[in-house]
Design a protein around this motif. Structure first.
Motif, PDB file in Angstrom:
ATOM      1  N   UNK A  48       0.802  -1.311   0.044  1.00 49.84           N
ATOM      2  CA  UNK A  48       0.063  -0.001   0.038  1.00 49.84           C
ATOM      3  C   UNK A  48       0.838   1.372  -0.098  1.00 49.84           C
ATOM      4  N   UNK A  49       2.086   1.232   0.671  1.00 55.61           N
ATOM      5  CA  UNK A  49       2.828   2.429   0.558  1.00 55.61           C
ATOM      6  C   UNK A  49       4.026   2.353  -0.795  1.00 55.61           C
ATOM      7  N   UNK A  50       3.920   1.454  -1.389  1.00 54.27           N
ATOM      8  CA  UNK A  50       4.849   1.455  -2.601  1.00 54.27           C
ATOM      9  C   UNK A  50       4.720   2.834  -3.375  1.00 54.27           C
ATOM     10  N   UNK A  51       5.944   3.411  -3.268  1.00 51.86           N
ATOM     11  CA  UNK A  51       6.107   4.810  -3.859  1.00 51.86           C
ATOM     12  C   UNK A  51       5.359   4.892  -5.291  1.00 51.86           C
ATOM     13  N   UNK A  52       5.400   3.858  -6.185  1.00 51.92           N
ATOM     14  CA  UNK A  52       4.859   4.009  -7.452  1.00 51.92           C
ATOM     15  C   UNK A  52       3.278   4.334  -7.265  1.00 51.92           C
ATOM     16  N   UNK A  53       2.603   3.638  -6.386  1.00 50.60           N
ATOM     17  CA  UNK A  53       1.298   3.520  -5.979  1.00 50.60           C
ATOM     18  C   UNK A  53       0.905   4.793  -5.337  1.00 50.60           C
ATOM     19  N   UNK A  54       1.788   5.204  -4.451  1.00 46.26           N
ATOM     20  CA  UNK A  54       1.113   6.727  -3.819  1.00 46.26           C
ATOM     21  C   UNK A  54       1.530   7.711  -4.838  1.00 46.26           C
ATOM     22  N   UNK A  55       2.543   7.676  -5.499  1.00 48.05           N
ATOM     23  CA  UNK A  55       2.560   8.535  -6.667  1.00 48.05           C
ATOM     24  C   UNK A  55       1.326   9.049  -7.405  1.00 48.05           C
ATOM     25  N   UNK A  56       0.370   8.048  -7.606  1.00 45.22           N
ATOM     26  CA  UNK A  56      -0.697   8.304  -8.262  1.00 45.22           C
ATOM     27  C   UNK A  56      -1.751   9.150  -7.702  1.00 45.22           C
ATOM     28  N   UNK A  57      -1.632   9.309  -6.444  1.00 46.89           N
ATOM     29  CA  UNK A  57      -2.591   9.921  -5.537  1.00 46.89           C
ATOM     30  C   UNK A  57      -2.437  11.254  -5.121  1.00 46.89           C
ATOM     31  N   UNK A  58      -3.473  12.181  -4.902  1.00 45.43           N
ATOM     32  CA  UNK A  58      -2.965  13.443  -4.670  1.00 45.43           C
ATOM     33  C   UNK A  58      -2.173  13.692  -3.290  1.00 45.43           C
ATOM     34  N   UNK A  60      -2.570  15.234  -0.537  1.00 39.57           N
ATOM     35  CA  UNK A  60      -3.185  15.153   0.837  1.00 39.57           C
ATOM     36  C   UNK A  60      -3.404  13.763   1.074  1.00 39.57           C
ATOM     37  N   UNK A  61      -4.255  13.035   0.260  1.00 37.04           N
ATOM     38  CA  UNK A  61      -4.324  11.547   0.424  1.00 37.04           C
ATOM     39  C   UNK A  61      -3.073  10.602   0.590  1.00 37.04           C
ATOM     40  N   UNK A  62      -2.012  10.985  -0.116  1.00 36.04           N
ATOM     41  CA  UNK A  62      -0.702  10.586  -0.082  1.00 36.04           C
ATOM     42  C   UNK A  62      -0.181  10.569   1.417  1.00 36.04           C
ATOM     43  N   UNK A  63      -0.265  11.864   2.059  1.00 37.54           N
ATOM     44  CA  UNK A  63       0.255  12.274   3.212  1.00 37.54           C
ATOM     45  C   UNK A  63      -0.561  11.685   4.334  1.00 37.54           C
ATOM     46  N   UNK A  64      -1.973  11.573   4.169  1.00 35.47           N
ATOM     47  CA  UNK A  64      -2.862  10.959   5.189  1.00 35.47           C
ATOM     48  C   UNK A  64      -2.477   9.283   5.273  1.00 35.47           C
TER      49      UNK A  64
END
Length: 86
Positions: A48-58, A60-64
Protein backbone atom coordinates in the motif's frame (compact mmCIF):
# COMPACT_ATOMS: atom_id res chain seq x y z
CA UNK A 1 -10.18 -26.12 8.08
CA UNK A 2 -12.81 -28.43 6.66
CA UNK A 3 -11.90 -27.18 3.18
CA UNK A 4 -8.32 -28.32 3.68
CA UNK A 5 -6.87 -24.91 4.47
CA UNK A 6 -3.93 -25.17 6.85
CA UNK A 7 -4.56 -24.16 10.44
CA UNK A 8 -1.66 -21.69 10.19
CA UNK A 9 -3.32 -19.91 7.28
CA UNK A 10 -6.65 -19.72 9.10
CA UNK A 11 -4.92 -18.28 12.18
CA UNK A 12 -3.19 -15.61 10.05
CA UNK A 13 -6.46 -14.64 8.37
CA UNK A 14 -8.17 -14.34 11.75
CA UNK A 15 -5.27 -12.22 13.04
CA UNK A 16 -5.54 -9.69 10.21
CA UNK A 17 -9.34 -9.52 10.11
CA UNK A 18 -10.61 -6.32 11.68
CA UNK A 19 -13.93 -6.80 13.44
CA UNK A 20 -16.72 -4.25 12.99
CA UNK A 21 -16.17 -1.36 15.38
CA UNK A 22 -12.78 -2.67 16.52
CA UNK A 23 -10.49 0.12 17.69
CA UNK A 24 -7.00 0.48 16.22
CA UNK A 25 -5.21 -0.54 19.43
CA UNK A 26 -7.18 -3.76 19.75
CA UNK A 27 -6.70 -4.56 16.07
CA UNK A 28 -2.94 -3.98 15.99
CA UNK A 29 -2.53 -5.93 19.23
CA UNK A 30 -4.40 -8.80 17.57
CA UNK A 31 -2.19 -8.61 14.48
CA UNK A 32 1.00 -8.45 16.55
CA UNK A 33 0.06 -11.54 18.55
CA UNK A 34 0.51 -13.64 15.41
CA UNK A 35 3.86 -14.05 13.63
CA UNK A 36 2.14 -14.88 10.37
CA UNK A 37 -0.47 -12.16 10.83
CA UNK A 38 2.31 -9.64 11.42
CA UNK A 39 4.17 -10.76 8.30
CA UNK A 40 1.03 -10.54 6.16
CA UNK A 41 0.06 -7.11 7.53
CA UNK A 42 3.59 -5.76 7.01
CA UNK A 43 3.55 -7.03 3.41
CA UNK A 44 0.12 -5.45 2.90
CA UNK A 45 1.37 -2.11 4.22
CA UNK A 46 4.50 -2.34 2.07
CA UNK A 47 2.31 -2.85 -0.98
CA UNK A 48 0.00 0.00 0.00
CA UNK A 49 2.94 2.37 0.51
CA UNK A 50 4.77 1.48 -2.67
CA UNK A 51 6.12 4.79 -4.00
CA UNK A 52 4.79 4.11 -7.51
CA UNK A 53 1.35 3.49 -6.11
CA UNK A 54 1.40 6.51 -3.80
CA UNK A 55 2.56 8.74 -6.66
CA UNK A 56 -0.83 8.23 -8.31
CA UNK A 57 -2.62 9.90 -5.39
CA UNK A 58 -3.14 13.56 -4.64
CA UNK A 59 -0.77 15.02 -2.06
CA UNK A 60 -3.28 15.21 0.81
CA UNK A 61 -4.38 11.59 0.40
CA UNK A 62 -0.80 10.41 0.02
CA UNK A 63 0.28 12.19 3.22
CA UNK A 64 -2.76 10.89 5.12
CA UNK A 65 -2.00 7.31 4.09
CA UNK A 66 1.70 7.63 4.87
CA UNK A 67 0.81 8.73 8.42
CA UNK A 68 -1.81 6.01 8.78
CA UNK A 69 0.54 3.24 7.72
CA UNK A 70 3.50 4.57 9.72
CA UNK A 71 1.28 4.58 12.82
CA UNK A 72 0.11 1.05 12.04
CA UNK A 73 3.67 -0.25 11.74
CA UNK A 74 4.68 1.53 14.95
CA UNK A 75 1.72 0.06 16.84
CA UNK A 76 2.46 -3.45 15.62
CA UNK A 77 6.13 -3.07 16.56
CA UNK A 78 5.17 -1.81 20.01
CA UNK A 79 2.85 -4.75 20.65
CA UNK A 80 5.44 -7.18 19.31
CA UNK A 81 7.88 -5.86 21.93
CA UNK A 82 5.53 -6.74 24.74
CA UNK A 83 3.22 -3.80 25.23
CA UNK A 84 0.05 -4.86 27.02
CA UNK A 85 -2.53 -6.33 24.67
CA UNK A 86 -6.00 -4.89 24.58
Amino acid sequence: LEAGVAHRVVEAVIAITRLPGQQDDAYYSQVAASDDGTAVKQADIADNTDPNRLALLDRATREQLEIKYANALAAIALYRKGAPTV
